[in-house]
Structures are given as C-alpha cells and as structure tokens.
Design a protein around this motif. Structure first.
Motif, PDB file in Angstrom:
ATOM      1  N   SER A   1      -9.003  -6.310  -3.194  1.00  0.00           N
ATOM      2  CA  SER A   1      -9.739  -5.293  -2.443  1.00  0.00           C
ATOM      3  C   SER A   1      -9.458  -5.336  -0.946  1.00  0.00           C
ATOM      4  O   SER A   1      -9.262  -4.290  -0.314  1.00  0.00           O
TER       5      SER A   1
ATOM      6  N   ASN B   1       0.791  -1.224   0.000  1.00  0.00           N
ATOM      7  CA  ASN B   1       0.000   0.000   0.000  1.00  0.00           C
ATOM      8  C   ASN B   1       0.828   1.281   0.000  1.00  0.00           C
ATOM      9  O   ASN B   1       0.357   2.316  -0.468  1.00  0.00           O
TER      10      ASN B   1
ATOM     11  N   SER C   1      -6.228  -3.583   0.304  1.00  0.00           N
ATOM     12  CA  SER C   1      -6.079  -2.142   0.068  1.00  0.00           C
ATOM     13  C   SER C   1      -6.554  -1.380   1.291  1.00  0.00           C
ATOM     14  O   SER C   1      -7.723  -1.469   1.680  1.00  0.00           O
TER      15      SER C   1
ATOM     16  N   GLN D   1      -3.589   5.429  -0.869  1.00  0.00           N
ATOM     17  CA  GLN D   1      -3.626   5.533  -2.324  1.00  0.00           C
ATOM     18  C   GLN D   1      -4.148   4.225  -2.895  1.00  0.00           C
ATOM     19  O   GLN D   1      -3.988   3.160  -2.299  1.00  0.00           O
ATOM     20  N   GLU D   2      -4.782   4.335  -4.006  1.00  0.00           N
ATOM     21  CA  GLU D   2      -5.260   3.129  -4.687  1.00  0.00           C
ATOM     22  C   GLU D   2      -4.062   2.401  -5.293  1.00  0.00           C
ATOM     23  O   GLU D   2      -3.234   3.008  -5.975  1.00  0.00           O
TER      24      GLU D   2
ATOM     25  N   ARG E   1      -9.602   0.919   0.711  1.00  0.00           N
ATOM     26  CA  ARG E   1     -10.936   0.313   0.619  1.00  0.00           C
ATOM     27  C   ARG E   1     -11.574   0.114   1.992  1.00  0.00           C
ATOM     28  O   ARG E   1     -12.782  -0.128   2.086  1.00  0.00           O
TER      29      ARG E   1
END
Length: 355
Positions: free
Chosen positions: A214, A84, A217, A208-209, A220
């Motif tokens: 999912s 991440n 992250s 940050q994406e 999320r």
C-alpha cells in the motif's frame, strides 16, 4: 558567519530557522510542539494544506496533477516509479551520472531498462544525446540536475511517452514546466526543507492500481496522508516555501542563482589555480559546481583553508573527489563572494602543500 556549501542537507534561510526555533516549544501558542502534534489534527492539516497550495502556486502545478508528500528520499522513487508506471514493462533512461545509474539499477527488478543515451564516455562531464524518437516504453527518465557531476539539462527530449525527472537539486531553484512531465520527484533536503520529506508531482491520468504494498502505491497517497508523515519536515518546508514566495518566487530564485553561479564560474574560468570540472557552459549546473586544483593534496589544503574562514562542506563527492560548492536558494551572494575571495587568497598565498 558560517556559509554551508553542502550538497544536502543544504543551507536553509536563517529567518526560517529563527522562526522554527521560536515556535518549537509551543506552536502558535497551542502549548504543543509541532513535533508532537497529531498529524490528523486540524492545526497540522492546515500546515499540509498550506504547503501543497504554496507549492502549486510557486510551480504553477495544475489540478490535473496530484502532489504527494512521501518518505524514503529520492532513492525510494527509483523503484516506486517503475512499480507504479509500468504497463509494457519497458523503461527508458538517460544516463547522465551517479543518480541516473542508481535509478536504472533499481528499476531493473520491475522490467527492461533501455538506455537511450549516455555520457559515460565523457566521465559525465557533458549530457547524453538521445535517439529520436523514443517510443514503445512506459516512460523516459532523466535526472534534471546532476548534483555530483555538476551538469544540468536545459533542453528536454521531444517524445510522446511520459517524461519522469528527478528534480531534487533544482526544484524551486529555476522554473520547471510541470506540464512537460508525467512525474517529478524530489528529496526535500536541498531547496525545500530538512531531510525526511519527498515530494512527488504526478499527472493524475498516470495513476493506476498496481499489485504493490500500500505505501508503495501512488494511487493510495492521493489527497490523503496514508500514514504518519515526516511532520517536522513538512512544517519547515511550508515555512521555506512561504519565504520563497515572500522573496519573489521561483523567478527571483533563478535570478539570484544565475548571479551566484555565473560569478563563481567566472572566477574559476579565470583562475590560475582552480578549474571547473564542467567546461561546457551550456550544461553547467546553477546549483552544484564541482571544481579542483588538479591535485588531491592541494584540494584538501584549500578545503581546510576555507573552513578556517567559515566556509564549510566544500569537499567533492567521494565518487568524484575534488571540491564542490552547492549554491541552493538559501545561499546568499555574500557566501559566494567570500568563497571567491578565499580562492584568490589561497592563490596569492602560494601555499606549499608538499609537506
């Protein structure tokens, strides 16, 4: 009375366990147990809300940081952190023991791991020095308290890169200046509650994406429960934090932990049979104290001797051996006093362990 010196899952406050027991079949008279309640229900969401806000108050976490409640223990964070926070793909680590080594190993698939300091040459009985300045990396990772080796940072590196710390064994045991860090993570099973919950405190500007699944992250998970969490662990953690607040907060926990650890270190330093593994006072842990007689057979004899007197889980980690006493927040001073009395009785008894 049995005193549990386990390094984790650790001892929890008796009053919290009694409260949980009383509420287990019917939470607040609802007729539904907390372990079977929907995590989307308004009742359970109130538990999550209270847990986050208690943690924010206790640790003085500003709104510029997100608080995430995840699973997978601190071990999953060893890989989630580099996943991440990667930008350049260079990650700096201070190697202070078993858990930092595991964190480094799990970061390697995601970039270049740069070891900027290591205390391996002292068998991790001290803390590493670090080169100054540390730059051109995405973050600097350290294990703030080394559960296995019994060392603890009291001075942090001065660096412009985000500091990332594993605080599993000292969170809520002593004040942590959250704003010195980009990210903090902790398995709950020492000072927060039962196993199954992982707390991540991350500065929002670092979110940050990333091209990751999912659940892996951080972005999320912000301000939402992405999936069914460890509901029972969240509930008990909220009750433990309520206990910490009622007892005087983190500053009072630190005062108690200093008193407990200083008393045990004094006993070890003056003992004729036992000695602490960490001899440098400036880096001794408040919460995890490894010690030994210097002989494996005698160590085991003492562990058994202590167990008959209601002192359990005093065996050292398998990678280090010897003995270890973990003094988390729920361990009362009475437990430490009994341990010291038991050590003295063992010394005075002249136990023959040769046969």
């Amino acid at each position: 009375m049995v005193y549990n010196f386990s390094a984790g899952p650790g001892m929890l406050p008796a009053s919290v366990l009694e409260e949980v027991q009383s509420q287990l079949l019917s939470y607040e008279g609802s007729g539904v147990s907390i372990v079977e309640m929907s995590h989307r229900s308004s009742t359970f969401m109130e538990v999550v809300h209270d847990l986050e806000h208690r943690l924010r108050r206790l640790m003085h976490i500003p709104d510029t940081y997100a608080v995430l409640f995840l699973q997978g223990g601190a071990t999953l964070q060893f890989s989630m952190v580099p996943m991440n926070l990667r930008n350049s793909g260079r990650f700096a680590y201070l190697d202070s023991g078993t858990w930092s080594k595991k964190a480094m190993q799990d970061a390697k698939p995601f970039g270049d791991v740069v070891v900027v300091g290591s205390s391996a040459s002292t068998n991790y009985k001290t803390l590493p020095d670090w080169s100054q300045p540390i730059h051109d990396v995405d973050y600097l990772h350290l294990t703030l308290n080394n559960t296995i080796e019994g060392t603890r940072y009291t001075t942090l590196p001065e660096t412009n890169v985000p500091l990332v710390a594993d605080v599993s064994s000292n969170i809520l045991a002593e004040p942590i200046d959250v704003e010195r860090f980009g990210l903090l993570y902790a398995g709950a099973q020492k000072n927060i509650g039962p196993a199954g919950l992982t707390v991540v405190i991350v500065r929002r500007d670092l979110l940050q994406e990333q091209d990751v699944p999912s659940y892996l992250s951080y972005a999320r998970h912000v301000d939402t429960l992405l999936n069914t969490p460890a509901t029972f662990s969240l509930y008990v953690a909220e009750r433990v934090l309520a206990w910490v607040e009622a007892e005087g907060g983190v500053s009072e926990m630190e005062r108690r932990n200093r008193e407990k650890s200083e008393r045990l270190y004094d006993a070890l330093d003056s003992s004729t049979r036992f000695r602490p593994l960490v001899t440098e006072p400036s880096c001794r842990s408040l919460t995890n104290i490894p010690f030994t007689t210097g002989d494996d057979v005698t160590d085991e004899a003492f562990r058994q001797f202590a167990q008959t007197r209601g002192l359990i889980e005093l065996g050292g980690h398998r990678s280090v051996g010897g003995l270890r006493a973990s003094l988390y927040n729920a361990m009362p001073l009475a437990g430490v006093n009994r341990l010291i009395e038991t050590m003295q009785a063992f010394e005075q008894g002249g136990h023959d362990v040769s046969h």
